[in-house]
Structures are given as structure tokens and as C-alpha cells.
Motif scaffolding. Structure first.
Motif, PDB file in Angstrom:
ATOM      1  N   ASP A 197      32.795  18.005 -25.568  1.00 55.89           N
ATOM      2  CA  ASP A 197      33.518  19.081 -24.859  1.00 55.89           C
ATOM      3  C   ASP A 197      34.116  20.052 -25.866  1.00 55.89           C
ATOM      4  O   ASP A 197      34.916  19.663 -26.727  1.00 55.89           O
ATOM      5  N   TYR A 198      33.740  21.329 -25.732  1.00 57.84           N
ATOM      6  CA  TYR A 198      34.248  22.381 -26.613  1.00 57.84           C
ATOM      7  C   TYR A 198      35.104  23.337 -25.779  1.00 57.84           C
ATOM      8  O   TYR A 198      34.577  24.106 -24.968  1.00 57.84           O
ATOM      9  N   PRO A 199      36.426  23.295 -25.934  1.00 56.67           N
ATOM     10  CA  PRO A 199      37.313  24.166 -25.145  1.00 56.67           C
ATOM     11  C   PRO A 199      37.342  25.585 -25.704  1.00 56.67           C
ATOM     12  O   PRO A 199      37.265  25.791 -26.921  1.00 56.67           O
TER      13      PRO A 199
ATOM     14  N   GLY B 191      36.426  27.392 -29.032  1.00 58.05           N
ATOM     15  CA  GLY B 191      35.022  27.148 -28.746  1.00 58.05           C
ATOM     16  C   GLY B 191      34.203  26.722 -29.935  1.00 58.05           C
ATOM     17  O   GLY B 191      32.978  26.656 -29.851  1.00 58.05           O
ATOM     18  N   LYS B 192      34.858  26.387 -31.048  1.00 55.27           N
ATOM     19  CA  LYS B 192      34.128  26.043 -32.279  1.00 55.27           C
ATOM     20  C   LYS B 192      34.208  24.557 -32.632  1.00 55.27           C
ATOM     21  O   LYS B 192      33.467  24.095 -33.495  1.00 55.27           O
ATOM     22  N   ARG B 193      35.140  23.868 -31.997  1.00 55.55           N
ATOM     23  CA  ARG B 193      35.328  22.468 -32.337  1.00 55.55           C
ATOM     24  C   ARG B 193      35.431  21.639 -31.064  1.00 55.55           C
ATOM     25  O   ARG B 193      35.937  22.104 -30.033  1.00 55.55           O
ATOM     26  N   SER B 194      34.967  20.397 -31.156  1.00 52.28           N
ATOM     27  CA  SER B 194      35.038  19.519 -29.995  1.00 52.28           C
ATOM     28  C   SER B 194      36.469  19.039 -29.802  1.00 52.28           C
ATOM     29  O   SER B 194      37.278  19.025 -30.731  1.00 52.28           O
TER      30      SER B 194
ATOM     31  N   VAL C 261      29.868  22.164 -22.725  1.00 54.30           N
ATOM     32  CA  VAL C 261      29.422  20.881 -23.266  1.00 54.30           C
ATOM     33  C   VAL C 261      28.221  21.098 -24.166  1.00 54.30           C
ATOM     34  O   VAL C 261      27.272  21.813 -23.810  1.00 54.30           O
ATOM     35  N   ILE C 262      28.280  20.479 -25.334  1.00 48.42           N
ATOM     36  CA  ILE C 262      27.156  20.532 -26.281  1.00 48.42           C
ATOM     37  C   ILE C 262      26.588  19.118 -26.444  1.00 48.42           C
ATOM     38  O   ILE C 262      27.326  18.174 -26.655  1.00 48.42           O
TER      39      ILE C 262
END
Length: 570
Positions: A484-486, A523-526, A569-570
Motif C-alpha cells: 500500500d502506497y499512500p 506515493g513513493k514509499r509503502s 497498491v503495487i
């Protein structure tokens, strides 16, 4: 011979509308051997069009708002070109010899004019036929104004299809408006009783579908059609036939539609709604007008408030995108708070779906309101209709001033807006409901009041817009932090303040943990990576990582509620 048909207004941008009635008239004129030209635009442009096209006659569509404007344009045309001027349209039943004298127009033509207008033009321009035999004709003869009974067309299938090619606006795409019939079995006290309105006449559904298909061929951008008539939902079998045809059309073209509906009729078989929605129904108009049953009965609407609430609740549960309705302000005196209470109930039953507006009561010619206001305990302040408009009340209950009615409408609109904003602020709208509003607005150009109110809330709009673009999703407590990347829905520099020595967002003070969490949601880190880092800084007061994880989940849930974050989600 060229015949110029016109619809002009100082108040409305007429170019954005199809004005279907003029194009039906154009089709009838063309079939009769005339060359019709249709103009709808700014009044100051009309005289230039007359100069350029040199028509042999000019016809105006007159409604409640443009009587004086048409009188002025008619005088200028008569003085400049000395050609026949004919005035028709819904307001024609209220025009008389005085109007002809003031406007210098030659004729008033009321009723359904696809038959009578060609006959009148042949008599006037070609000296063919007898003026006395033309239905709906008003004129001054030997100083006396005379008028014949209006034309009512029984066989609507015999009419030519609208001649959109007659438009002088070649850059405008037509075909959005559709009529499947004329007339209405109900006789509401406030509704303008145009000639023939009490006689319901229906077009065959195959012909209606043929017209829709032709419009789709001629307008590649057409995605939304509006069924204008009052009679569309009178017959279940007819609706089902239309829906079968629309489902076939929609196999090749993404097309949605709107229609009007009388709850008092359709409540007996409202289970037809899923069929209509499956066939592309996206917006449905129902008449309510008041939250007081006695006022509804006085209007002769033949509907019960309980049935309206049940219908709206059912339509929302079926997944209908929009239910449009109106409440009249300035009508017969209501029980205090009745309409506001009903509005709140409807918004509670169909949040994000029920689309409510208000309007002042208008005294249209020929209505019971105009002819017998004392029956409704009303006062008319402008019987001529020359002052009346949508933005000021010219009908009031006895004992109420116009300013009081203005205030009533303002207060009612506050109730509507505050109820809607409370639903938005409190995250009380289902995501799928909001996504339908975004889809209707951004894909089909159908902007509901809900869409506008969401757009007025920057956090909510950005949040739902990301979801609409499928570039993020709402937070779920069960989400896998490792994938999950917020992503913040706002720019920190525009929204965060530090003037009081600590970070504030939307007027709320942020704790150090809240601030550092938001700072990392780019948006760059989980979330898993963010959690590890935050635990190193803020984990001391917690018994173990599991307790800290629970705190983090609670914060993310709150951020989602405030529309601060979306997730991908990645």
C-alpha cells in the motif's frame, strides 16, 4: 421561399439548447415546399441574420420570459424589411390584439403549428387558401382582434422528423432532445396548459428509436438524450418496448438518457426501474413541489408524500444515478418546516442521488393560479407577466411580502446545501454513488448538484477524482501495508500552516505523529516502510509494534475520513 424561425432570449444562452419545436416546424415547412432557417442565439445577432438571409417571413417562439424582447425585435424587423412576422410558442395563448399593436407583428399562431404554419404562409405569401380556415390564428381584422381554435395534431407519427440541417449554426451538434408524445393526463394548477396538453397522444416507439438512431448518425458526439414529454412513463408496456430498443442501440453506442416521471402513476409498477437503468436511464425527474400534503393536493398533483419517499428510497437502492426534483416557494401557505423536513428525509434516503432545486411559483396564462388566485389564498403582483422571472417572486401567499418569500427560498436552499455538505463532510456517501456522479458529469456532461457540492469541497473533490481516474482507492483497515502506497490529495505548501507555532491542516492542529505520517505520504514509499521509520521515532509510549500498528491504522482511517489520503497498491 425562406422562412426564418427564431428563439431569442436576453437571459438564457439559447445556443446551448436544441429547441426541438422549431426543428419540427422546420421539417413541416420543408415538406410543404418552403426553405426553413432556424436561428437561436443572441438577440443582437438576429437582425444581422435577417439582413444576410433576406427571409420572406419571420416566426418567433415566445415564452414567459421573452415577450417584451420579441415585441421589440418584431418592430425593428417590420420597420426594416416589411415582411410578415408571426409569433407562436407557449406564451401565444396569452397574447392578444394589444400585443400585435405594440409589436407590429402580423399574426399570433397558437397550438401545434406543424399544420397551421405552412397553411398560413401559403395564404399570406402565395395567396393560397383561406385565413379563416387556419386553426389557432389570431389577427386584427377591421380593427377587431379575432382568434380561431388552436390546432391539435392527433397523429404524431405523420409529422416529419426534425430538420436540424435547417439550423444557421452549422457548428452546433443536435439531437439531444426527444419527444415520444404530447399531452399530459394531469392538470396541475401551476402548470402552463398549452393547447392540446390535456389530450395525450403518443408516437410509436419504433419511430422514436428511428429518430434516436438518425440523431446518433448525425451527431458522433451524442452521448446523452433527454426525453422531454410528460407522458413517457404512463404505460409500462411502452417503457419496456423503448428499453428493449435502447439496449440494442447501446450495444454499438455508449448512450444514456433522462426522462420525467409521475410518482402517482409509476408507484404501482416501480419495479420497472431496474429495466430502465439497465437500458441507460441515468437521470429521472419527479415532481414534488411541497412538503405539505395539503398544498400538494391543492396543486392537484395526485401523489402522496409517503409514495414519494418510498419511490426515492427504492430508486436509490436500484442504483439510479440521479433523481431530480423541485420544490416551489411562494405557493399556498405550508405547515412550518414541512418542506425542509421532507428535503432532509429525501437526502437521508438517497444521499448523493436526490438532486433538489427550488423555484418561485409562476402564474402562467391559463392556469388556475392565474385565473383564480384567491382559491389558493394567493396574491398576484404581475398579472401581465412582463416583470416575472425566475429570480424574484411575483406570486405570494396572502399576508406574505415578496421579500419574505425571497428569504424563505434562501433559507430552504441553506437547508439543502447544509444537508448535502454534512453528508460529504461526514463521509456519508457511498463511493460507488459518488463515482456515478463523477461519471455522469465528466463522461456525459450531466452535472448534478451533488457533483457541484463535492467540487466545492476541495479535499473531497480531489479524493473522489483520484478514485474516479482509478489512480487510487479508499483506505481499508485490512490493507497490506507492504503493498500500500499512500498519496496526499493536496499540496502541503498550499494547505499546511505553522503561524501558531505548530502544524495545522483544515483548521485542525496536528500531533507530531500525524504531521510526520502525512509528510511521508507522497506515493513513493509503502506504508510498511513508513511504519518502520515512524516506530523508531514515536514507538516509545506503545507496548509493542502491534499496538503502534493499531494506532497507525486508526490515524489512516481518520485521514481517509477527512479526504486527506488515497492509496494505490503495487
Amino acid at each position: 421561399m425562406k422562412i426564418l424561425l427564431c428563439n431569442v432570449s436576453k437571459k438564457y444562452e439559447t445556443r446551448v439548447h436544441d429547441y426541438l419545436g422549431l426543428f419540427y416546424l422546420a421539417g413541416a415547412l420543408e415538406a410543404a415546399g418552403f426553405e426553413p432557417l432556424v436561428f437561436h442565439g443572441k438577440p443582437e445577432e438576429l437582425l444581422e441574420q435577417v439582413k444576410q438571409n433576406q427571409p420572406d417571413a419571420v416566426g418567433f417562439s415566445c415564452d414567459f420570459d421573452n415577450v417584451s424582447l420579441i415585441a421589440d425585435l418584431s418592430r425593428k424587423i417590420k420597420n426594416g424589411w416589411e415582411i410578415p412576422v408571426i409569433v407562436g410558442g407557449p406564451q401565444s395563448i396569452a397574447l392578444d390584439g394589444q400585443f400585435l399593436k405594440e409589436s407590429q407583428a402580423d399574426y399570433i399562431l397558437s397550438g401545434e403549428c406543424e399544420v397551421s404554419l405552412p397553411l398560413l404562409l401559403k395564404a399570406v405569401l402565395n395567396d393560397e387558401g383561406n385565413l379563416n380556415a387556419i386553426n389557432g390564428l389570431g389577427m386584427i381584422r377591421d380593427g377587431v382582434f379575432t382568434v380561431t381554435p388552436p390546432e391539435i395534431i392527433k397523429d404524431l407519427d405523420a409529422l416529419p422528423l426534425p430538420a436540424y440541417h435547417a439550423s444557421l449554426h452549422i457548428d452546433h451538434a443536435y439531437g439531444k432532445l426527444i419527444f415520444t408524445g404530447r399531452g399530459c393526463p394531469y392538470q396541475c394548477a401551476y402548470c402552463a396548459p398549452s393547447p392540446g396538453k390535456q389530450q395525450v397522444r403518443l408516437r410509436s416507439i419504433p419511430l422514436v428509436l428511428e429518430e434516436i438512431k438518425l440523431n446518433l448518425e448525425n451527431n458522433p458526439e451524442l452521448k446523452y438524450i433527454i426525453i422531454m414529454d410528460d407522458a413517457f412513463t404512463l404505460s409500462r408496456e411502452r417503457i419496456e418496448e423503448f428499453c428493449r430498443g435502447m439496449r440494442e442501440i447501446r450495444k454499438d453506442r455508449d448512450l444514456v438518457w433522462y426522462c420525467e416521471c409521475h410518482v402517482g402513476r409509476i408507484k404501482n409498477w416501480m419495479d420497472i426501474l431496474p429495466t430502465m437503468i439497465d437500458a441507460g436511464l441515468v437521470r429521472l425527474q419527479i415532481g414534488i413541489e411541497s412538503g405539505d400534503q395539503q398544498v400538494i393536493d391543492a396543486y392537484n398533483k395526485h401523489v402522496k408524500i409517503d409514495d414519494i419517499v418510498e419511490f426515492v428510497t427504492y430508486a436509490a437502492a436500484c442504483g439510479l444515478t440521479q433523481i431530480a426534483t423541485n420544490f416551489i416557494v411562494g405557493g399556498p401557505a405550508e405547515s412550518p418546516g414541512a418542506t425542509a423536513t421532507l428535503i432532509k428525509t429525501l437526502i437521508d434516503r438517497a444521499p448523493g442521488i436526490i438532486d433538489i432545486i427550488t423555484g418561485f411559483l409562476r402564474a402562467y396564462p391559463g392556469t388556475e393560479i392565474m385565473d383564480n388566485p384567491e382559491k389558493f389564498n394567493l396574491v398576484l403582483h404581475d398579472q401581465s407577466g412582463r416583470l416575472s422571472g425566475d429570480d424574484y417572486p411575483f406570486v405570494t401567499p396572502v399576508g406574505c411580502s415578496q421579500d419574505q418569500i425571497m428569504n424563505m427560498r434562501q433559507e430552504l436552499n441553506k437547508v439543502i446545501r447544509q444537508s448535502m455538505q454534512n453528508k460529504i463532510k461526514n463521509h456519508a456517501l457511498k463511493n460507488e454513488v459518488v463515482q456515478k456522479q463523477f461519471n455522469a458529469a465528466l463522461k456525459y456532461g450531466i452535472r448534478s448538484r451533488w457533483f457541484e457540492e463535492i467540487a466545492a469541497n476541495p479535499r473531497a473533490y480531489e479524493y473522489y477524482y483520484v478514485l474516479y481516474l482509478n489512480e487510487g482507492q479508499a483506505f481499508e483497515r485490512s490493507m497490506d501495508f507492504s503493498s500500500d502506497y499512500p498519496q496526499r490529495t493536496f499540496e502541503l505548501w498550499r494547505t499546511m500552516t505553522f503561524t501558531e507555532g505548530f502544524p495545522k491542516l483544515d483548521g485542525m492542529a496536528l500531533s507530531p505523529l500525524e504531521y510526520e505520517l502525512l509528510l511521508r505520504c507522497a506515493g513513493k514509499r509503502s506504508l510498511a516502510e513508513i511504519e518502520v521509520e515512524l516506530y523508531e521515532h514515536f514507538g516509545g509510549p506503545y507496548h509493542d509494534p502491534a499496538e503502534f500498528h493499531g494506532k497507525l491504522v486508526d490515524l489512516l482511517d481518520q485521514f481517509d475520513f477527512k479526504y486527506w489520503l488515497t492509496h494505490f497498491v503495487i
